[in-house]
Write a protein that holds these residues in place. Structure first.
Motif, PDB file in Angstrom:
ATOM      1  N   ILE A 107      -6.323  15.987  26.853  1.00  0.00           N
ATOM      2  CA  ILE A 107      -6.417  16.887  28.473  1.00  0.00           C
ATOM      3  C   ILE A 107      -7.056  17.357  28.746  1.00  0.00           C
ATOM      4  O   ILE A 107      -8.171  17.783  28.164  1.00  0.00           O
ATOM      5  N   GLN A 108      -7.052  17.533  29.871  1.00  0.00           N
ATOM      6  CA  GLN A 108      -8.372  17.761  31.289  1.00  0.00           C
ATOM      7  C   GLN A 108      -7.651  18.694  32.307  1.00  0.00           C
ATOM      8  O   GLN A 108      -8.635  19.607  32.578  1.00  0.00           O
ATOM      9  N   VAL A 109      -6.275  19.247  31.967  1.00  0.00           N
ATOM     10  CA  VAL A 109      -6.279  20.068  33.050  1.00  0.00           C
ATOM     11  C   VAL A 109      -4.695  20.723  32.670  1.00  0.00           C
ATOM     12  O   VAL A 109      -3.729  19.967  31.355  1.00  0.00           O
ATOM     13  N   ILE A 110      -4.617  22.272  32.415  1.00  0.00           N
ATOM     14  CA  ILE A 110      -3.316  22.732  31.863  1.00  0.00           C
ATOM     15  C   ILE A 110      -2.777  23.607  32.448  1.00  0.00           C
ATOM     16  O   ILE A 110      -3.352  24.260  33.557  1.00  0.00           O
ATOM     17  N   ARG A 111      -1.301  23.566  32.864  1.00  0.00           N
ATOM     18  CA  ARG A 111      -0.751  23.544  33.801  1.00  0.00           C
ATOM     19  C   ARG A 111      -0.086  24.831  33.971  1.00  0.00           C
ATOM     20  O   ARG A 111       1.441  24.474  32.881  1.00  0.00           O
ATOM     21  N   ILE A 112       0.053  26.070  33.676  1.00  0.00           N
ATOM     22  CA  ILE A 112       1.726  27.308  33.272  1.00  0.00           C
ATOM     23  C   ILE A 112       2.238  27.277  34.645  1.00  0.00           C
ATOM     24  O   ILE A 112       2.010  27.261  35.485  1.00  0.00           O
ATOM     25  N   MET A 113       3.603  27.094  33.527  1.00  0.00           N
ATOM     26  CA  MET A 113       4.608  26.916  35.207  1.00  0.00           C
ATOM     27  C   MET A 113       5.621  28.400  34.675  1.00  0.00           C
ATOM     28  O   MET A 113       5.988  28.508  33.453  1.00  0.00           O
ATOM     29  N   ILE A 114       6.387  28.388  36.104  1.00  0.00           N
ATOM     30  CA  ILE A 114       7.279  29.462  35.401  1.00  0.00           C
ATOM     31  C   ILE A 114       7.900  28.565  36.333  1.00  0.00           C
ATOM     32  O   ILE A 114       8.579  28.666  37.638  1.00  0.00           O
ATOM     33  N   GLY A 115       9.347  28.420  35.805  1.00  0.00           N
ATOM     34  CA  GLY A 115      10.309  27.503  35.853  1.00  0.00           C
ATOM     35  C   GLY A 115       9.958  26.558  36.250  1.00  0.00           C
ATOM     36  O   GLY A 115       8.843  25.417  35.696  1.00  0.00           O
ATOM     37  N   SER A 116       9.936  25.889  37.305  1.00  0.00           N
ATOM     38  CA  SER A 116       9.444  24.652  37.808  1.00  0.00           C
ATOM     39  C   SER A 116       8.681  25.261  39.256  1.00  0.00           C
ATOM     40  O   SER A 116       7.796  23.915  39.863  1.00  0.00           O
ATOM     41  N   VAL A 117       7.788  26.527  39.059  1.00  0.00           N
ATOM     42  CA  VAL A 117       7.315  26.577  40.312  1.00  0.00           C
ATOM     43  C   VAL A 117       5.693  27.140  39.332  1.00  0.00           C
ATOM     44  O   VAL A 117       5.514  26.904  38.167  1.00  0.00           O
ATOM     45  N   PRO A 118       4.623  25.946  39.858  1.00  0.00           N
ATOM     46  CA  PRO A 118       3.271  26.215  38.944  1.00  0.00           C
ATOM     47  C   PRO A 118       2.861  27.129  39.592  1.00  0.00           C
ATOM     48  O   PRO A 118       2.596  28.725  40.164  1.00  0.00           O
ATOM     49  N   TYR A 119       2.082  28.349  38.114  1.00  0.00           N
ATOM     50  CA  TYR A 119       1.925  29.365  38.066  1.00  0.00           C
ATOM     51  C   TYR A 119       0.281  29.094  38.192  1.00  0.00           C
ATOM     52  O   TYR A 119      -0.501  30.043  39.561  1.00  0.00           O
ATOM     53  N   VAL A 120      -0.332  28.407  37.452  1.00  0.00           N
ATOM     54  CA  VAL A 120      -1.835  28.467  37.126  1.00  0.00           C
ATOM     55  C   VAL A 120      -2.677  27.069  36.598  1.00  0.00           C
ATOM     56  O   VAL A 120      -2.029  26.603  36.666  1.00  0.00           O
ATOM     57  N   ALA A 121      -3.644  26.793  36.773  1.00  0.00           N
ATOM     58  CA  ALA A 121      -3.743  25.646  36.563  1.00  0.00           C
ATOM     59  C   ALA A 121      -4.974  25.611  36.175  1.00  0.00           C
ATOM     60  O   ALA A 121      -6.188  26.096  37.131  1.00  0.00           O
ATOM     61  N   PHE A 122      -6.345  25.092  35.462  1.00  0.00           N
ATOM     62  CA  PHE A 122      -6.744  25.498  35.089  1.00  0.00           C
ATOM     63  C   PHE A 122      -7.744  23.826  34.399  1.00  0.00           C
ATOM     64  O   PHE A 122      -6.916  22.808  33.483  1.00  0.00           O
ATOM     65  N   ALA A 123      -9.016  23.805  34.395  1.00  0.00           N
ATOM     66  CA  ALA A 123      -8.986  22.199  33.556  1.00  0.00           C
ATOM     67  C   ALA A 123      -9.451  23.344  32.677  1.00  0.00           C
ATOM     68  O   ALA A 123      -9.855  23.837  31.944  1.00  0.00           O
TER      69      ALA A 123
END
Length: 79
Positions: free
Chosen positions: A57-73
């Protein structure tokens, strides 16, 4: 029930991303507490390492519902 309600792994041209969905009850904390955000990131990495130990895994995206909240490598490597 854990922090993440749902998860998805997406592959695009050999690059893997994890989408982790948090519930609405955690959304308020994400907006108010910077320390909580850091803890969520640590939990996300631990979750991915546990559930998908062989997927780079290179990127993790934290989602609230269908909205991206934060992404990080990440620096998760295959053994």
């Amino acid at each position: 029930m854990g922090l993440f309600l749902k998860h998805e792994i997406i592959e695009n041209e050999g690059r893997f991303e994890a989408l982790l969905y948090v519930g609405k009850r955690h959304a308020a904390q994400l907006n108010e507490d910077g320390e909580f955000v850091q803890n969520v990131k640590k939990e996300a990495v631990a979750f991915i390492e546990l559930k998908f130990p062989l997927v780079p895994i290179q990127v993790i995206r934290i989602m609230i519902g269908s909205v991206p909240y934060v992404a990080f490598a990440t620096s998760i490597k295959m053994d």
